[in-house]
Design a protein around this motif. Structure first.
Motif, PDB file in Angstrom:
ATOM      1  N   ILE A 292       0.784  -1.387  -0.152  1.00  0.00           N
ATOM      2  CA  ILE A 292      -0.291  -0.448  -0.264  1.00  0.00           C
ATOM      3  C   ILE A 292       0.862   0.952  -0.074  1.00  0.00           C
ATOM      4  O   ILE A 292       0.808   2.729   0.722  1.00  0.00           O
ATOM      5  CB  ILE A 292      -0.959   0.300   1.179  1.00  0.00           C
ATOM      6  CG1 ILE A 292      -0.139  -0.239   2.346  1.00  0.00           C
ATOM      7  CG2 ILE A 292      -2.441  -1.018   0.853  1.00  0.00           C
ATOM      8  CD1 ILE A 292      -1.011   0.395   3.837  1.00  0.00           C
ATOM      9  N   GLY A 293       2.087   1.720  -0.890  1.00  0.00           N
ATOM     10  CA  GLY A 293       2.886   2.692  -1.280  1.00  0.00           C
ATOM     11  C   GLY A 293       2.367   3.608  -1.662  1.00  0.00           C
ATOM     12  O   GLY A 293       3.323   3.817  -2.571  1.00  0.00           O
ATOM     13  N   TYR A 294       1.207   3.793  -2.210  1.00  0.00           N
ATOM     14  CA  TYR A 294       0.589   4.823  -2.311  1.00  0.00           C
ATOM     15  C   TYR A 294       1.592   5.823  -1.870  1.00  0.00           C
ATOM     16  O   TYR A 294       0.836   6.777  -1.369  1.00  0.00           O
ATOM     17  CB  TYR A 294      -1.189   5.227  -2.656  1.00  0.00           C
ATOM     18  CG  TYR A 294      -1.542   3.700  -2.007  1.00  0.00           C
ATOM     19  CD1 TYR A 294      -1.790   2.406  -3.313  1.00  0.00           C
ATOM     20  CD2 TYR A 294      -2.494   3.281  -0.849  1.00  0.00           C
ATOM     21  CE1 TYR A 294      -2.137   1.090  -3.089  1.00  0.00           C
ATOM     22  CE2 TYR A 294      -3.383   2.331  -0.648  1.00  0.00           C
ATOM     23  CZ  TYR A 294      -2.861   0.402  -1.704  1.00  0.00           C
ATOM     24  OH  TYR A 294      -3.491   0.138  -1.078  1.00  0.00           O
ATOM     25  N   CYS A 295       0.850   7.139  -3.691  1.00  0.00           N
ATOM     26  CA  CYS A 295       1.906   8.431  -3.746  1.00  0.00           C
ATOM     27  C   CYS A 295       0.402   9.300  -2.553  1.00  0.00           C
ATOM     28  O   CYS A 295      -0.879   8.911  -2.834  1.00  0.00           O
ATOM     29  CB  CYS A 295       2.093   9.437  -5.386  1.00  0.00           C
ATOM     30  SG  CYS A 295       2.388  10.845  -4.539  1.00  0.00           S
ATOM     31  N   GLU A 296       1.007  10.193  -1.688  1.00  0.00           N
ATOM     32  CA  GLU A 296       0.150  10.664  -1.290  1.00  0.00           C
ATOM     33  C   GLU A 296       0.456  12.355  -1.163  1.00  0.00           C
ATOM     34  O   GLU A 296      -0.274  13.017  -0.260  1.00  0.00           O
ATOM     35  CB  GLU A 296       0.590  10.430   0.950  1.00  0.00           C
ATOM     36  CG  GLU A 296       0.415   9.582   1.174  1.00  0.00           C
ATOM     37  CD  GLU A 296       1.046   9.099   2.304  1.00  0.00           C
ATOM     38  OE1 GLU A 296       0.981   8.098   3.300  1.00  0.00           O
ATOM     39  OE2 GLU A 296       1.524  10.059   2.461  1.00  0.00           O
ATOM     40  N   ARG A 301      -3.751  12.610  -4.840  1.00  0.00           N
ATOM     41  CA  ARG A 301      -5.264  12.354  -3.689  1.00  0.00           C
ATOM     42  C   ARG A 301      -6.350  13.307  -4.024  1.00  0.00           C
ATOM     43  O   ARG A 301      -7.501  12.879  -3.883  1.00  0.00           O
ATOM     44  CB  ARG A 301      -4.479  12.872  -2.440  1.00  0.00           C
ATOM     45  CG  ARG A 301      -3.601  12.663  -1.787  1.00  0.00           C
ATOM     46  CD  ARG A 301      -3.123  12.488  -0.316  1.00  0.00           C
ATOM     47  NE  ARG A 301      -4.171  12.490   0.673  1.00  0.00           N
ATOM     48  CZ  ARG A 301      -3.736  13.190   2.014  1.00  0.00           C
ATOM     49  NH1 ARG A 301      -2.857  13.340   2.525  1.00  0.00           N
ATOM     50  NH2 ARG A 301      -5.113  12.654   2.857  1.00  0.00           N
ATOM     51  N   ALA A 302      -6.191  14.648  -4.991  1.00  0.00           N
ATOM     52  CA  ALA A 302      -7.259  14.745  -5.496  1.00  0.00           C
ATOM     53  C   ALA A 302      -8.257  14.483  -6.915  1.00  0.00           C
ATOM     54  O   ALA A 302      -9.011  14.698  -6.990  1.00  0.00           O
ATOM     55  CB  ALA A 302      -6.304  16.192  -6.215  1.00  0.00           C
ATOM     56  N   GLN A 303      -7.711  13.493  -7.066  1.00  0.00           N
ATOM     57  CA  GLN A 303      -8.117  12.728  -7.735  1.00  0.00           C
ATOM     58  C   GLN A 303      -9.002  11.145  -7.025  1.00  0.00           C
ATOM     59  O   GLN A 303      -9.412  10.446  -8.151  1.00  0.00           O
ATOM     60  CB  GLN A 303      -7.025  11.618  -9.351  1.00  0.00           C
ATOM     61  CG  GLN A 303      -5.857  12.550  -9.852  1.00  0.00           C
ATOM     62  CD  GLN A 303      -4.885  11.629 -10.358  1.00  0.00           C
ATOM     63  OE1 GLN A 303      -4.366  11.161 -10.698  1.00  0.00           O
ATOM     64  NE2 GLN A 303      -5.919  11.520 -11.982  1.00  0.00           N
ATOM     65  N   ASP A 304      -8.775  10.995  -6.068  1.00  0.00           N
ATOM     66  CA  ASP A 304      -9.805  10.023  -5.151  1.00  0.00           C
ATOM     67  C   ASP A 304     -11.076  10.043  -5.645  1.00  0.00           C
ATOM     68  O   ASP A 304     -11.531  11.500  -4.444  1.00  0.00           O
ATOM     69  CB  ASP A 304      -8.494   9.114  -3.799  1.00  0.00           C
ATOM     70  CG  ASP A 304      -7.705   9.030  -4.344  1.00  0.00           C
ATOM     71  OD1 ASP A 304      -7.670   8.583  -5.227  1.00  0.00           O
ATOM     72  OD2 ASP A 304      -6.307   9.420  -3.054  1.00  0.00           O
ATOM     73  N   ASP A 305     -11.954   9.830  -5.478  1.00  0.00           N
ATOM     74  CA  ASP A 305     -13.704  10.118  -4.610  1.00  0.00           C
ATOM     75  C   ASP A 305     -13.811   9.850  -3.239  1.00  0.00           C
ATOM     76  O   ASP A 305     -13.273   8.475  -3.004  1.00  0.00           O
ATOM     77  CB  ASP A 305     -14.147   9.065  -5.270  1.00  0.00           C
ATOM     78  CG  ASP A 305     -15.251   9.061  -5.077  1.00  0.00           C
ATOM     79  OD1 ASP A 305     -15.959   9.795  -3.960  1.00  0.00           O
ATOM     80  OD2 ASP A 305     -16.727   8.572  -6.198  1.00  0.00           O
ATOM     81  N   LYS A 306     -13.908  10.664  -2.498  1.00  0.00           N
ATOM     82  CA  LYS A 306     -13.688  10.526  -1.431  1.00  0.00           C
ATOM     83  C   LYS A 306     -14.755  10.417  -0.507  1.00  0.00           C
ATOM     84  O   LYS A 306     -15.306   9.585   0.741  1.00  0.00           O
ATOM     85  CB  LYS A 306     -13.095  11.751  -0.031  1.00  0.00           C
ATOM     86  CG  LYS A 306     -11.886  12.545  -0.748  1.00  0.00           C
ATOM     87  CD  LYS A 306     -11.697  13.903   0.238  1.00  0.00           C
ATOM     88  CE  LYS A 306      -9.906  14.083  -0.203  1.00  0.00           C
ATOM     89  NZ  LYS A 306      -9.372  14.298  -1.722  1.00  0.00           N
ATOM     90  N   ASP A 307     -15.873   9.316  -1.392  1.00  0.00           N
ATOM     91  CA  ASP A 307     -17.426   8.880  -0.601  1.00  0.00           C
ATOM     92  C   ASP A 307     -16.901   7.652  -1.141  1.00  0.00           C
ATOM     93  O   ASP A 307     -17.535   6.784  -0.943  1.00  0.00           O
ATOM     94  CB  ASP A 307     -17.906   9.468  -1.539  1.00  0.00           C
ATOM     95  CG  ASP A 307     -18.765  10.964  -1.261  1.00  0.00           C
ATOM     96  OD1 ASP A 307     -17.863  11.245  -0.007  1.00  0.00           O
ATOM     97  OD2 ASP A 307     -18.470  11.762  -1.962  1.00  0.00           O
ATOM     98  N   ILE A 318      -8.753   4.598  -4.108  1.00  0.00           N
ATOM     99  CA  ILE A 318      -7.195   5.304  -5.009  1.00  0.00           C
ATOM    100  C   ILE A 318      -7.853   4.625  -6.380  1.00  0.00           C
ATOM    101  O   ILE A 318      -7.081   4.929  -7.275  1.00  0.00           O
ATOM    102  CB  ILE A 318      -6.157   4.492  -4.668  1.00  0.00           C
ATOM    103  CG1 ILE A 318      -5.473   3.630  -4.253  1.00  0.00           C
ATOM    104  CG2 ILE A 318      -5.779   5.451  -3.516  1.00  0.00           C
ATOM    105  CD1 ILE A 318      -4.402   3.254  -4.267  1.00  0.00           C
ATOM    106  N   THR A 319      -8.809   4.417  -6.996  1.00  0.00           N
ATOM    107  CA  THR A 319      -8.918   3.443  -7.731  1.00  0.00           C
ATOM    108  C   THR A 319      -8.852   4.088  -8.764  1.00  0.00           C
ATOM    109  O   THR A 319      -8.450   4.336  -9.771  1.00  0.00           O
ATOM    110  CB  THR A 319     -10.174   2.769  -7.885  1.00  0.00           C
ATOM    111  OG1 THR A 319     -10.780   1.710  -6.810  1.00  0.00           O
ATOM    112  CG2 THR A 319     -10.519   2.106  -9.550  1.00  0.00           C
ATOM    113  N   ASP A 320      -9.850   5.341  -8.505  1.00  0.00           N
ATOM    114  CA  ASP A 320      -9.920   6.500  -9.518  1.00  0.00           C
ATOM    115  C   ASP A 320      -8.700   6.949 -10.024  1.00  0.00           C
ATOM    116  O   ASP A 320      -8.632   7.544 -11.294  1.00  0.00           O
ATOM    117  CB  ASP A 320     -10.963   7.573  -9.128  1.00  0.00           C
ATOM    118  CG  ASP A 320     -12.238   7.336  -9.464  1.00  0.00           C
ATOM    119  OD1 ASP A 320     -12.751   5.910  -9.279  1.00  0.00           O
ATOM    120  OD2 ASP A 320     -13.664   7.956  -9.057  1.00  0.00           O
TER     121      ASP A 320
END
Length: 610
Positions: A292-296, A301-307, A318-320
């Motif tokens: 789970i070394g995803y970029c922060e 993070r702005a591309q993620d759907d927080k819902d 972080i699919t989107d």
């Protein structure tokens, strides 16, 4: 004139009736133990396989070794040898393999020899070029496939029409009638596989064995392993740290990247194209590393759907961001490799389907890998909230992409000791996946036939033919593998286990579900059935050995129950003694060739530390 016409009409009717009732033409291959036919293989056929692809760097979460395909003339040679070998098992007669048949001699024409003799196979519409035909007209047999491996499969299909089966990947799994005279009925069989990729593999069980080809493994080779490290050199970190993932406020050198960075995307796409250029340009994995070394960074993070929340972790999906990244890579790669398929896992915190109406480029294949989901139940089983959610997730991916595939476990991960049945799982899941457009299935499987045999066989058969009648397939298995006397009892045994797992109100993997599954009452019922089967099979040594193998598997569950009981009663010495017996027995099962080393290894890893 009228009378003459009436007579002619009557004669035609009589002839038609005779033709309708005439017996089908058949072809003798062996008569009274003597071969009267020949197997014809093109003299240019060579017993060779296509070269194996170069091994991937790093650890892959797919098969440890890509199965080798049987291509071209090599398939003809193998098919001829398989036919000769199994016909000898049935009759004791040696059918010669020759370049041509004698005048008026019965013959089985294989592969290119069959095509030259008039068999047409190009009219089978198979997207993977795996269509096959087997034709017997009473004078000769013509069989071939559209590639080498499907030609071998055609030979296996002919053997099945003769009554042969190959139920497990060893001599113990071979079933064939014994006869002094072997006759093949008239037939016109043609078929093609259902799923485009059908892979079954596991520890110490890689490559394309005859059992796998016979029962339907094969098709496209689509690698979806964790692969990012192949495309971006770590040496770039010094000059371009911005290409790499931001973690805890710091850029980290490694295989995790800042996927929102446009220059990183360009470098990554160039790396994919370089690999495609080396490998033939058909398929590549663009799946992230394990973990789970995803970029922060802010842009990622702005591309993620927080819902959108991943149920298994409670983290934002972080699919989107990754779908946007994969789409960009696919568009860049398509310019140079328009036919290439790019594969990635739907995994970890990018398991859920994309949101906000996002669609995947048509060259992408989304490999759904439900590692964090229950494995005891079928997709959508109402007793299992996990599998209901999985069904919703799969439906979401099918709306986002026309190309999905399934990478899963064909055993109870982190518990591989007790009998486990997935018959009802595959009866539902493989046809369901096929109906939802799945192009492939990757079945990670431990070759432990004493505890998984029936559903291992069923899984790959259904992958080849998702429309097959599962009940008919399994009834055939029970009757032929265990024999007519023990078969009905063994059907009861496996049906008892399968129904229990399907209805079990437990969703944990590992050893945690065993106490609910293997209650004293169920163990007693299962032991009684196996004892009955052993008694029924006493006049058939082969069937008895197969039942005894499954009896060994149930004994694993019995001893585990006793070990747990002793521990709970505060009897560590007694528990230790049972553990040593269990470890010795499971090691013997692996050494006997029908078990897998994972069973004693897992006992030492998990149970031995209790």
């Amino acid at each position: 004139m009228t009378a003459i016409w009436r007579s002619l009409v009557g004669l035609v009717a009589v002839c038609a009736g005779l033709l309708a009732t005439a017996p089908a033409r058949a072809l003798d291959l062996v008569v009274n133990g003597k071969a009267v036919a020949v197997i014809v293989v093109d003299p240019n056929a060579e017993a060779a396989e296509a070269p194996e692809p170069a091994p991937a760097k790093g650890k892959a979460k797919g098969a440890k070794k890509a199965p080798r395909r049987v291509d071209g003339a090599g398939g003809d040679t193998m098919a001829g040898k398989v036919l000769a070998d199994w016909i000898k098992k049935m009759t004791g007669a040696d059918l010669p393999i020759a370049a041509k048949a004698g005048e008026g001699q019965a013959a089985i024409y294989v592969g290119q020899a069959a095509v030259k003799a008039g068999l047409k196979i190009d009219d089978i519409d198979s997207s993977t070029h795996e269509g096959l035909k087997v034709v017997c007209d009473g004078k000769r047999i013509l069989l071939a496939g559209q590639d080498g491996q499907s030609t071998v499969k055609a030979a296996c299909r002919l053997l099945e029409e003769m009554g042969c089966r190959y139920f497990m990947d060893s001599a113990m799994g071979e079933v064939y009638p014994k006869t002094a005279t072997l006759t093949v009925k008239e037939m016109d069989l043609h078929e093609k596989p259902g799923l485009a990729m059908r892979t079954i593999w596991g520890s110490n069980w890689s490559g394309n064995s005859l059992w796998k080809i016979w029962n339907g493994a094969g098709g496209l080779q689509m690698n979806a392993a964790h692969a990012w490290g192949h495309y971006v050199s770590k040496d770039l970190f010094q000059a371009h740290p911005e290409y790499f993932a931001l973690r805890n406020g710091e850029r980290k050198q490694g295989e995790w990247y800042c996927t929102s960075n446009p220059q990183l995307r360009k470098v990554f796409a160039e790396g994919v194209m370089a690999l495609l250029g080396q490998s033939g340009g058909n398929s590549a994995s663009i799946s992230p590393p394990d973990g789970i070394g995803y970029c922060e960074c802010e842009k990622c993070r702005a591309q993620d759907d927080k819902d959108s929340i991943e149920p298994s972790s409670g983290r934002v999906c972080i699919t989107d961001r990754y779908v946007d990244f994969f789409n960009d890579i696919a568009r860049q790669v398509r310019v140079k490799f328009p036919a290439a398929k790019l594969n990635f896992y739907c995994y970890a915190d990018y398991t859920q389907a994309p949101t906000r109406g996002m669609k995947l480029e048509p060259s992408l294949i989304a490999w759904i890998a439900p590692l964090r989901y229950c494995r005891l139940h079928a997709i959508g089983n109402p007793v299992c909230p996990s599998r209901v959610q999985l069904q919703e997730m799969i439906d979401g991916w099918t709306k986002a992409s026309p190309n999905i595939a399934y990478r899963t476990y064909n055993y109870n991960l982190a518990e591989c000791m007790a009998p486990f049945s997935m018959i009802s799982v595959w009866k539902h899941d493989i046809p369901y996946l096929a109906q939802h457009g799945a192009v492939g299935i990757n079945l990670e499987t431990l070759a432990s036939w004493q505890i998984y045999g029936p559903h291992m066989y069923l899984s790959i058969r259904l992958a080849y033919d998702p429309k097959a009648d599962t009940d008919a397939v399994m009834n055939d298995y029970y009757a032929k593998f265990y024999g007519p006397a023990a078969g009905p009892v063994m059907k009861q045994y496996w049906s008892e286990l399968d129904k229990a797992f399907a209805e079990l109100p437990t969703h944990a993997g590992s050893f945690f579900s065993l106490p609910r599954m293997y209650t004293p009452e169920r163990l007693a019922r299962c032991r009684k059935l196996l004892d009955q089967a052993l008694s029924a099979a006493q006049d058939d040594s082969t069937a008895m050995a197969r039942v005894a193998m499954n009896s060994e598997g149930l004994a694993n569950a019995e001893q585990y129950g006793k070990l747990r009981e002793d521990l709970n009663a505060g009897k560590p010495a007694e528990a230790g003694g049972v553990y040593e017996e269990l470890l010795t027995r499971t090691t013997a099962q692996a050494n006997a060739g029908y078990g897998n080393h994972y069973t004693p290894d897992y006992l030492k890893r998990f149970v031995g530390k209790m």
